[in-house]
Design an enzyme around this catalytic site. Structure first.
Site, PDB file in Angstrom:
ATOM      1  N   GLU A  82       0.842  -1.189   0.000  1.00 39.88           N
ATOM      2  CA  GLU A  82       0.000   0.000   0.000  1.00 39.88           C
ATOM      3  C   GLU A  82       0.879   1.241   0.000  1.00 39.88           C
ATOM      4  O   GLU A  82       1.786   1.359   0.807  1.00 39.88           O
ATOM      5  CB  GLU A  82      -0.890  -0.028   1.250  1.00 39.88           C
ATOM      6  CG  GLU A  82      -1.943   1.035   1.237  1.00 39.88           C
ATOM      7  CD  GLU A  82      -2.653   1.107  -0.108  1.00 39.88           C
ATOM      8  OE1 GLU A  82      -3.393   0.181  -0.428  1.00 39.88           O
ATOM      9  OE2 GLU A  82      -2.442   2.089  -0.850  1.00 39.88           O
TER      10      GLU A  82
ATOM     11  N   CYS B 139       5.784   4.198   9.056  1.00 37.85           N
ATOM     12  CA  CYS B 139       6.493   3.488   7.983  1.00 37.85           C
ATOM     13  C   CYS B 139       7.966   3.844   7.804  1.00 37.85           C
ATOM     14  O   CYS B 139       8.808   2.953   7.711  1.00 37.85           O
ATOM     15  CB  CYS B 139       5.789   3.721   6.657  1.00 37.85           C
ATOM     16  SG  CYS B 139       4.305   2.729   6.513  1.00 37.85           S
TER      17      CYS B 139
ATOM     18  N   LYS C  73       8.433  -1.472  -2.292  1.00 37.66           N
ATOM     19  CA  LYS C  73       7.766  -0.739  -1.216  1.00 37.66           C
ATOM     20  C   LYS C  73       8.809  -0.150  -0.254  1.00 37.66           C
ATOM     21  O   LYS C  73       8.758   1.030   0.113  1.00 37.66           O
ATOM     22  CB  LYS C  73       6.812  -1.687  -0.490  1.00 37.66           C
ATOM     23  CG  LYS C  73       6.259  -1.182   0.813  1.00 37.66           C
ATOM     24  CD  LYS C  73       5.282  -0.046   0.644  1.00 37.66           C
ATOM     25  CE  LYS C  73       4.843   0.441   1.999  1.00 37.66           C
ATOM     26  NZ  LYS C  73       3.826   1.428   1.996  1.00 37.66           N
TER      27      LYS C  73
HETATM   28  C1  UDX Z   1       4.385   7.259   3.922  1.00 39.18           C
HETATM   29  C2  UDX Z   1       4.471   7.188   2.400  1.00 39.18           C
HETATM   30  O1  UDX Z   1       4.330   8.507   1.858  1.00 39.18           O
HETATM   31  C3  UDX Z   1       3.397   6.258   1.854  1.00 39.18           C
HETATM   32  O2  UDX Z   1       3.525   6.117   0.442  1.00 39.18           O
HETATM   33  C4  UDX Z   1       3.535   4.900   2.514  1.00 39.18           C
HETATM   34  O3  UDX Z   1       2.503   4.042   2.078  1.00 39.18           O
HETATM   35  C5  UDX Z   1       3.502   5.020   4.029  1.00 39.18           C
HETATM   36  O4  UDX Z   1       4.493   5.947   4.478  1.00 39.18           O
HETATM   37  P1  UDX Z   1       2.836   8.530   5.671  1.00 39.18           P
HETATM   38  O5  UDX Z   1       3.865   8.121   6.679  1.00 39.18           O
HETATM   39  O6  UDX Z   1       1.413   8.268   5.961  1.00 39.18           O
HETATM   40  O7  UDX Z   1       3.138   7.837   4.263  1.00 39.18           O
HETATM   41  O8  UDX Z   1       2.956  10.117   5.418  1.00 39.18           O
HETATM   42  P2  UDX Z   1       3.952  11.050   4.581  1.00 39.18           P
HETATM   43  O9  UDX Z   1       3.143  12.091   3.918  1.00 39.18           O
HETATM   44  O10 UDX Z   1       4.856  10.270   3.716  1.00 39.18           O
HETATM   45  O11 UDX Z   1       4.802  11.777   5.725  1.00 39.18           O
HETATM   46  C6  UDX Z   1       5.738  11.105   6.529  1.00 39.18           C
HETATM   47  C7  UDX Z   1       6.441  12.083   7.442  1.00 39.18           C
HETATM   48  O12 UDX Z   1       7.334  12.927   6.706  1.00 39.18           O
HETATM   49  C8  UDX Z   1       5.505  13.031   8.191  1.00 39.18           C
HETATM   50  O13 UDX Z   1       5.942  13.191   9.511  1.00 39.18           O
HETATM   51  C9  UDX Z   1       5.613  14.312   7.400  1.00 39.18           C
HETATM   52  O14 UDX Z   1       5.299  15.435   8.177  1.00 39.18           O
HETATM   53  C10 UDX Z   1       7.083  14.282   7.011  1.00 39.18           C
HETATM   54  N1  UDX Z   1       7.372  15.098   5.819  1.00 39.18           N
HETATM   55  C11 UDX Z   1       6.830  14.765   4.615  1.00 39.18           C
HETATM   56  C12 UDX Z   1       8.204  16.197   5.928  1.00 39.18           C
HETATM   57  O15 UDX Z   1       8.706  16.507   7.010  1.00 39.18           O
HETATM   58  N2  UDX Z   1       8.478  16.928   4.812  1.00 39.18           N
HETATM   59  C13 UDX Z   1       7.962  16.630   3.587  1.00 39.18           C
HETATM   60  O16 UDX Z   1       8.256  17.353   2.614  1.00 39.18           O
HETATM   61  C14 UDX Z   1       7.112  15.511   3.489  1.00 39.18           C
END
Ligand code: UDX
Ligand code: ADP
Length: 464
Positions: free
Chosen positions: A162, A278, A222
């Protein structure tokens, strides 16, 4: 092969939304989501659909449409397995906290329990799908258990990782960049199983966006995708520290760099550090696998992404202490935002937990406000660290129901989640109600510096 009944084991952040969308898009397929957690299942079945256990924009509408029609939530795992032609395994795979691979390898005990239960209960052939993120070659272990402990039933194992991100899960599921399906594509049975899953997704996703590979490529893709994404955040966060020393501004750097179409503009927002269930888990897993194969340089390369992230969280907390004249002992600090990102109530690995822990060690008094995370979760996150007793955490940390209340009489405010509402607070009123000098630390770069400085705040934003 036409699929009529789907079972999904695990009603969490992945299983719940994914199955809700499949059920909504495929009204002829019965989808039963099962979990051993009675409380969670009760919440999914709550009459008021706004009380479902996972907050995701748009999710309650999807659940409302499908629940009771062809979407069911239950704790009767055996029956759901028995009736299903296709079983998704969507249980948690946390980092191991004991034994070999402690702190690095994924703990597969929940996956193994599912496999044994499927083997025990099944009476007819089934397709079993790994949905949880897993180490490469987990499918081999699954197959081994299913083929050797079952009653002659044949299983096809697929990997269908996913890629949804929390906070945008429904949107990501409705309109994904791609769907990835790994299977035993060298055999006819394997191909049939892959096709059965492709047909389900093809109901609403263009076929060219549905990729099929062998199982190992799918499993590794993944981990790779999450490692690359996390690496971008750590890369821009490394630059944020350099920006602070040189007078550059990290958003300006990100904009300039992101305009290069080879680099791209997404995922370049500097922050107090990435969280979520993740990124850290998957990279630690990648590091562990690499070490297992003796690939020490590969392991070290990826481990640096985590080291940088830990550094970013720590240096933000240190900055607060140093700025407040090297002591926060007995000082009230407001934490705005506890979720690991906006638009979710998930707090796993949230930077807020680590920043708060650091400040508690410095004897600060913490007041937390988050629009979606409930107080029990906040205390549970702190208790889980086991650094202080449950009573100590409740004494040192207060949880309130508005940002204004959190900031009243505070020495400093730290913004740790980028909730939109923090941008439209009455900051002048907040300033008036704080002790002076009033310090404001923006760990998400969502607040406008000039207007906050004009009000009178001593303002710090990560990366400038
Ligand atoms: C992530 C992956 O994006 C997704 O494809 C996978 O299935 C699961 O892991 P998620 O952890 O839900 O998803 O959120 P994501 O938007 O990736 O953000 C992860 C972390 O990185 C958050 O704490 C977010 O605040 C941080 N982040 C993200 C940043 O600090 N800067 C960014 O530019 C993007
Ligand atoms: P994710 O973010 O991967 O969805 P969650 O922790 O939110 O992870 O959800 C995983 C769910 O799987 C939990 O609700 C947990 O109770 C459930 N679960 C774990 N093991 C089993 C099992 N053997 N049978 C049924 N449900 C399980």
């Amino acid at each position: 092969m036409k699929i009529k009944n789907i079972c999904c084991i695990g009603a969490g952040y992945v299983g719940g939304p994914t199955m809700a969308v499949i059920a909504q898009k495929c009204p002829k397929i019965n989808v039963t989501v099962v979990d051993i957690n009675q409380k969670r299942i009760d919440a999914w079945n709550d009459e008021d659909v706004e009380n479902i256990p996972i907050y995701e924009p748009g999710l309650s509408d999807v659940v409302k449409e499908a629940r009771g029609r062809n979407l069911f939530f239950s704790t009767d795992v055996d029956s759901a397995i028995e009736n299903a032609d296709m079983i998704f395994i969507s249980v948690n795979t946390p980092t191991k906290t004991y034994g070999i691979g402690k702190g690095m390898a994924a703990d597969l005990k929940f996956i193994e329990l599912c496999a044994r239960q499927i083997a025990r209960v099944s009476k007819n052939d089934k397709i079993v799908i790994e949905k949880s993120t897993l180490p490469v070659r987990t499918a081999a272990a699954l197959k081994n258990i299913l083929d050797n402990t079952g009653n002659g039933v044949k299983f096809q194992i697929l990997s269908n990782p996913e890629f949804l991100a929390e906070g945008t899960a429904v949107q990501d599921l409705m309109n994904p960049d791609r769907v990835l399906i790994g299977g035993d594509i060298d055999t006819n049975k394997g191909k049939e199983a892959v096709e059965a899953l492709v047909d389900i997704y093809a109901t609403w996703i263009p076929k060219e966006n549905i990729l099929t590979t062998n199982v190992w490529s799918s499993e590794l893709s993944k981990l790779t995708a999450n490692a690359f994404l996390a690496q971008r955040v750590s890369s821009i966060n490394a630059m944020s520290e350099l920006c602070e020393k040189t007078g550059a501004d990290v958003d300006e750097v990100a904009r300039a760099v992101g305009k290069d179409s080879r680099i791209g503009s997404k995922f370049l927002k500097s922050s107090v550090g990435f969280g979520g269930s993740c990124f850290q888990k998957d990279i630690l897993n990648l590091v562990y696998i690499s070490k297992t194969f003796g690939l020490n340089e590969v392991a070290d390369y990826w481990e640096q992404v985590i080291i940088m992230n830990d550094h970013q969280k720590r240096r933000f907390a240190e900055k607060i202490v140093k700025t407040l004249f090297n002591t926060v002992s007995g000082k009230k600090i407001a934490i705005l935002g506890w979720a690991f990102k906006k638009d979710t109530n998930d707090t796993r690995e949230s930077a807020a937990i680590y920043v708060t822990d650091y400040l508690l060690n410095e004897q600060a008094e913490i007041v937390v406000y988050d629009p979606k995370v409930n107080p029990e979760q906040i205390y549970a996150d702190l208790d889980y660290l086991s650094y202080r007793s449950d009573e100590e955490n409740r004494k040192a940390v207060t949880i309130v129901s508005s940002a204004e209340e959190a900031c009243k009489d505070a020495h400093a405010v730290a913004v740790l989640t980028e909730w939109e509402e923090f941008n439209v607070l009455d900051w002048e009123k907040i300033y008036e109600d704080m002790l002076k000098p009033a310090f404001l630390f923006d760990g998400r770069r969502i607040l406008d510096r000039r207007s906050k400085e004009n009000i009178g705040f001593e303002f710090y934003a990560i990366g400038s």
